[in-house]
Scaffold this motif. Sequence first.
Motif, PDB file in Angstrom:
ATOM      1  N   ASN A  55       1.378  -2.138  -7.092  1.00  0.00           N
ATOM      2  CA  ASN A  55       2.204  -3.292  -7.428  1.00  0.00           C
ATOM      3  C   ASN A  55       3.663  -2.870  -7.281  1.00  0.00           C
ATOM      4  OD1 ASN A  55       3.398  -5.567  -8.422  1.00  0.00           O
ATOM      5  ND2 ASN A  55       2.238  -5.619 -10.329  1.00  0.00           N
ATOM      6  N   ILE A  56       4.240  -3.204  -6.147  1.00  0.00           N
ATOM      7  CA  ILE A  56       5.601  -2.766  -5.844  1.00  0.00           C
ATOM      8  C   ILE A  56       6.586  -3.684  -6.551  1.00  0.00           C
ATOM      9  CG2 ILE A  56       7.257  -2.299  -4.007  1.00  0.00           C
ATOM     10  CD1 ILE A  56       4.878  -1.930  -2.136  1.00  0.00           C
ATOM     11  N   ARG A  57       7.440  -3.074  -7.363  1.00  0.00           N
ATOM     12  CA  ARG A  57       8.433  -3.830  -8.117  1.00  0.00           C
ATOM     13  C   ARG A  57       9.826  -3.323  -7.756  1.00  0.00           C
ATOM     14  NH1 ARG A  57       6.190  -5.203 -14.141  1.00  0.00           N
ATOM     15  NH2 ARG A  57       4.101  -5.864 -13.529  1.00  0.00           N
ATOM     16  N   ALA A  58      10.598  -4.207  -7.163  1.00  0.00           N
ATOM     17  CA  ALA A  58      11.984  -3.876  -6.829  1.00  0.00           C
ATOM     18  C   ALA A  58      12.866  -4.284  -8.002  1.00  0.00           C
ATOM     19  CB  ALA A  58      12.402  -4.597  -5.556  1.00  0.00           C
ATOM     20  N   VAL A  59      13.505  -3.318  -8.622  1.00  0.00           N
ATOM     21  CA  VAL A  59      14.300  -3.571  -9.829  1.00  0.00           C
ATOM     22  C   VAL A  59      15.713  -3.049  -9.633  1.00  0.00           C
ATOM     23  CG1 VAL A  59      12.285  -3.467 -11.337  1.00  0.00           C
ATOM     24  CG2 VAL A  59      13.566  -1.377 -10.869  1.00  0.00           C
ATOM     25  N   GLU A  60      16.597  -3.518 -10.470  1.00  0.00           N
ATOM     26  CA  GLU A  60      17.981  -3.052 -10.443  1.00  0.00           C
ATOM     27  C   GLU A  60      18.060  -1.611 -10.930  1.00  0.00           C
ATOM     28  OE1 GLU A  60      20.073  -5.832 -12.812  1.00  0.00           O
ATOM     29  OE2 GLU A  60      20.013  -7.431 -11.296  1.00  0.00           O
ATOM     30  N   PRO A  61      19.047  -0.854 -10.484  1.00  0.00           N
ATOM     31  CA  PRO A  61      19.140   0.569 -10.864  1.00  0.00           C
ATOM     32  C   PRO A  61      19.204   0.800 -12.362  1.00  0.00           C
ATOM     33  CG  PRO A  61      20.596   0.087  -9.020  1.00  0.00           C
ATOM     34  CD  PRO A  61      20.072  -1.238  -9.506  1.00  0.00           C
ATOM     35  N   GLU A  62      19.803  -0.134 -13.108  1.00  0.00           N
ATOM     36  CA  GLU A  62      19.936   0.044 -14.560  1.00  0.00           C
ATOM     37  C   GLU A  62      18.770  -0.560 -15.337  1.00  0.00           C
ATOM     38  OE1 GLU A  62      22.256  -3.579 -13.219  1.00  0.00           O
ATOM     39  OE2 GLU A  62      22.057  -1.467 -12.620  1.00  0.00           O
ATOM     40  N   PHE A  63      17.679  -0.893 -14.648  1.00  0.00           N
ATOM     41  CA  PHE A  63      16.544  -1.516 -15.335  1.00  0.00           C
ATOM     42  C   PHE A  63      15.982  -0.610 -16.426  1.00  0.00           C
ATOM     43  CE2 PHE A  63      11.898  -2.003 -15.630  1.00  0.00           C
ATOM     44  CZ  PHE A  63      11.818  -3.308 -16.074  1.00  0.00           C
ATOM     45  N   PHE A  64      15.826   0.661 -16.159  1.00  0.00           N
ATOM     46  CA  PHE A  64      15.243   1.581 -17.126  1.00  0.00           C
ATOM     47  C   PHE A  64      16.257   2.066 -18.156  1.00  0.00           C
ATOM     48  CE2 PHE A  64      12.483   2.187 -13.374  1.00  0.00           C
ATOM     49  CZ  PHE A  64      11.272   1.842 -13.939  1.00  0.00           C
TER      50      PHE A  64
ATOM     51  N   MET B 107       0.840  -1.183   0.000  1.00  0.00           N
ATOM     52  CA  MET B 107       0.000   0.000   0.000  1.00  0.00           C
ATOM     53  C   MET B 107       0.883   1.245   0.000  1.00  0.00           C
ATOM     54  SD  MET B 107      -2.994   1.100   2.653  1.00  0.00           S
ATOM     55  CE  MET B 107      -4.033  -0.227   2.086  1.00  0.00           C
ATOM     56  N   VAL B 108       0.501   2.222  -0.789  1.00  0.00           N
ATOM     57  CA  VAL B 108       1.256   3.465  -0.928  1.00  0.00           C
ATOM     58  C   VAL B 108       0.437   4.603  -0.323  1.00  0.00           C
ATOM     59  CG1 VAL B 108       2.492   4.981  -2.506  1.00  0.00           C
ATOM     60  CG2 VAL B 108       2.228   2.570  -3.069  1.00  0.00           C
ATOM     61  N   ILE B 109       1.075   5.413   0.500  1.00  0.00           N
ATOM     62  CA  ILE B 109       0.419   6.537   1.171  1.00  0.00           C
ATOM     63  C   ILE B 109       1.015   7.826   0.644  1.00  0.00           C
ATOM     64  CG2 ILE B 109      -0.116   7.619   3.377  1.00  0.00           C
ATOM     65  CD1 ILE B 109       0.228   4.915   4.696  1.00  0.00           C
TER      66      ILE B 109
ATOM     67  N   SER C 299       5.937 -13.541   1.152  1.00  0.00           N
ATOM     68  CA  SER C 299       4.818 -12.919   0.449  1.00  0.00           C
ATOM     69  C   SER C 299       5.252 -12.192  -0.817  1.00  0.00           C
ATOM     70  CB  SER C 299       4.098 -11.925   1.379  1.00  0.00           C
ATOM     71  OG  SER C 299       4.980 -10.881   1.777  1.00  0.00           O
ATOM     72  N   SER C 300       6.491 -12.404  -1.253  1.00  0.00           N
ATOM     73  CA  SER C 300       6.990 -11.738  -2.457  1.00  0.00           C
ATOM     74  C   SER C 300       7.604 -12.768  -3.388  1.00  0.00           C
ATOM     75  CB  SER C 300       8.030 -10.672  -2.093  1.00  0.00           C
ATOM     76  OG  SER C 300       9.135 -11.253  -1.429  1.00  0.00           O
TER      77      SER C 300
ATOM     78  N   PHE D 126       8.018   1.526  -8.564  1.00  0.00           N
ATOM     79  CA  PHE D 126       9.342   0.940  -8.716  1.00  0.00           C
ATOM     80  C   PHE D 126      10.262   1.478  -7.621  1.00  0.00           C
ATOM     81  CE2 PHE D 126       7.556   0.695 -12.981  1.00  0.00           C
ATOM     82  CZ  PHE D 126       7.897  -0.595 -13.362  1.00  0.00           C
ATOM     83  N   ILE D 127      10.949   0.560  -6.954  1.00  0.00           N
ATOM     84  CA  ILE D 127      11.920   0.923  -5.931  1.00  0.00           C
ATOM     85  C   ILE D 127      13.204   0.145  -6.197  1.00  0.00           C
ATOM     86  CG2 ILE D 127      10.162   1.480  -4.217  1.00  0.00           C
ATOM     87  CD1 ILE D 127      10.662  -1.230  -2.939  1.00  0.00           C
ATOM     88  N   PRO D 128      14.341   0.582  -5.649  1.00  0.00           N
ATOM     89  CA  PRO D 128      15.594  -0.158  -5.864  1.00  0.00           C
ATOM     90  C   PRO D 128      15.514  -1.577  -5.318  1.00  0.00           C
ATOM     91  CG  PRO D 128      16.038   2.060  -5.046  1.00  0.00           C
ATOM     92  CD  PRO D 128      14.559   1.858  -4.933  1.00  0.00           C
ATOM     93  N   LEU D 129      16.200  -2.488  -5.987  1.00  0.00           N
ATOM     94  CA  LEU D 129      16.151  -3.897  -5.627  1.00  0.00           C
ATOM     95  C   LEU D 129      16.675  -4.132  -4.214  1.00  0.00           C
ATOM     96  CD1 LEU D 129      15.695  -6.859  -6.402  1.00  0.00           C
ATOM     97  CD2 LEU D 129      17.976  -6.870  -7.409  1.00  0.00           C
ATOM     98  N   GLU D 130      17.762  -3.496  -3.872  1.00  0.00           N
ATOM     99  CA  GLU D 130      18.358  -3.708  -2.548  1.00  0.00           C
ATOM    100  C   GLU D 130      17.389  -3.326  -1.436  1.00  0.00           C
ATOM    101  OE1 GLU D 130      22.276  -2.225   0.027  1.00  0.00           O
ATOM    102  OE2 GLU D 130      22.071  -1.719  -2.100  1.00  0.00           O
ATOM    103  N   GLU D 131      16.713  -2.211  -1.604  1.00  0.00           N
ATOM    104  CA  GLU D 131      15.761  -1.766  -0.584  1.00  0.00           C
ATOM    105  C   GLU D 131      14.496  -2.615  -0.611  1.00  0.00           C
ATOM    106  OE1 GLU D 131      14.996   0.477   2.705  1.00  0.00           O
ATOM    107  OE2 GLU D 131      16.819   0.468   1.464  1.00  0.00           O
ATOM    108  N   GLY D 132      14.111  -3.106  -1.799  1.00  0.00           N
ATOM    109  CA  GLY D 132      12.923  -3.935  -1.893  1.00  0.00           C
ATOM    110  C   GLY D 132      13.083  -5.263  -1.178  1.00  0.00           C
ATOM    111  N   LEU D 133      14.292  -5.832  -1.215  1.00  0.00           N
ATOM    112  CA  LEU D 133      14.536  -7.089  -0.509  1.00  0.00           C
ATOM    113  C   LEU D 133      14.415  -6.911   0.998  1.00  0.00           C
ATOM    114  CD1 LEU D 133      17.593  -8.415  -2.571  1.00  0.00           C
ATOM    115  CD2 LEU D 133      15.220  -9.184  -2.694  1.00  0.00           C
TER     116      LEU D 133
END
Length: 274
Positions: A12-21, A1-3, A117-118, A103-110
């Motif tokens: 839909n929270i997606r943790a991706v690598e910094p170079e994903f985009f 949930m986003v506030i 649940s992920s 989208f959030i950084p992968l390291e922080e998403g882990l």
Amino acid sequence: MVIGKNGRSGGNIRAVEPEFFTQNVRAHNLIKIIDGSLMFENNKSAVLGAKIAEKLGLKVGDTCRIITLNKGERGKTVPKLNSFKVSGIISSGYQELDALWVFIPLEEGLKAMAINSSLTSIVLSTKDPFDEEKMEELQLKLSSILPDNFSIYAWSDLNRSSFTSFKTTKNLLLFIMFLIVLVASANVSSAVVMLVMERRREIAILKAAGAHPSSISLAFVLAGLLTGFADSFGDASRNFNSSAHKRDFHLCRESFKLSSKFPVCVILWRRKTS
């Protein structure tokens, strides 16, 4: 949930690598930058979809909070709150995606998302996403190489509900168009019949002058065909002009691009607790 400033919304929270985009050319070509940039400034940066950012009243530089659920030591579900600074707002041209993308950084998403649940996914792309035989061969090869805790899904499997909905809608539209053509044909034929009845005297004069019956019939048939074509062309032009100014037309075109150009094979791995 986003506030955000204007309330809260599911995302839909997606943790991706910094170079994903930046290094993913396909994703970069399909995404439009509304504000900010696609680069994460730090581990506490987030890139939001345009729709969810508008709904929550967030802009570049604002701080949003993301609530995730984690299980405590005794098995109780404990909410975890993390704050992120919005570094960019993007749009795919498809409102349903823009209303969920976070989208959030992968390291922080882990760290933020619970293990049980992920899902951790490895995305692969192929040259021809519509070749079903090659896709099946690829899935079989991967299933023989990867461990048992990996599940392999093709892009058509992950979007099966959407494609089923599209197919049902297509069939329904074809049926409606068939009914419209049937009614229009009945109207044109009735108009031709009325025309023949009104022109009895002229037809009799033509026959008396030596006109062949088939030539007279052909003249009325051509009149009916020209009437149908003119009406169809006029309706098509009006409908196209009216739909060209609507956003729905743009969204349908973008959704086709998304379906045909996104990576086509995804491997999902559910992380298990030790």
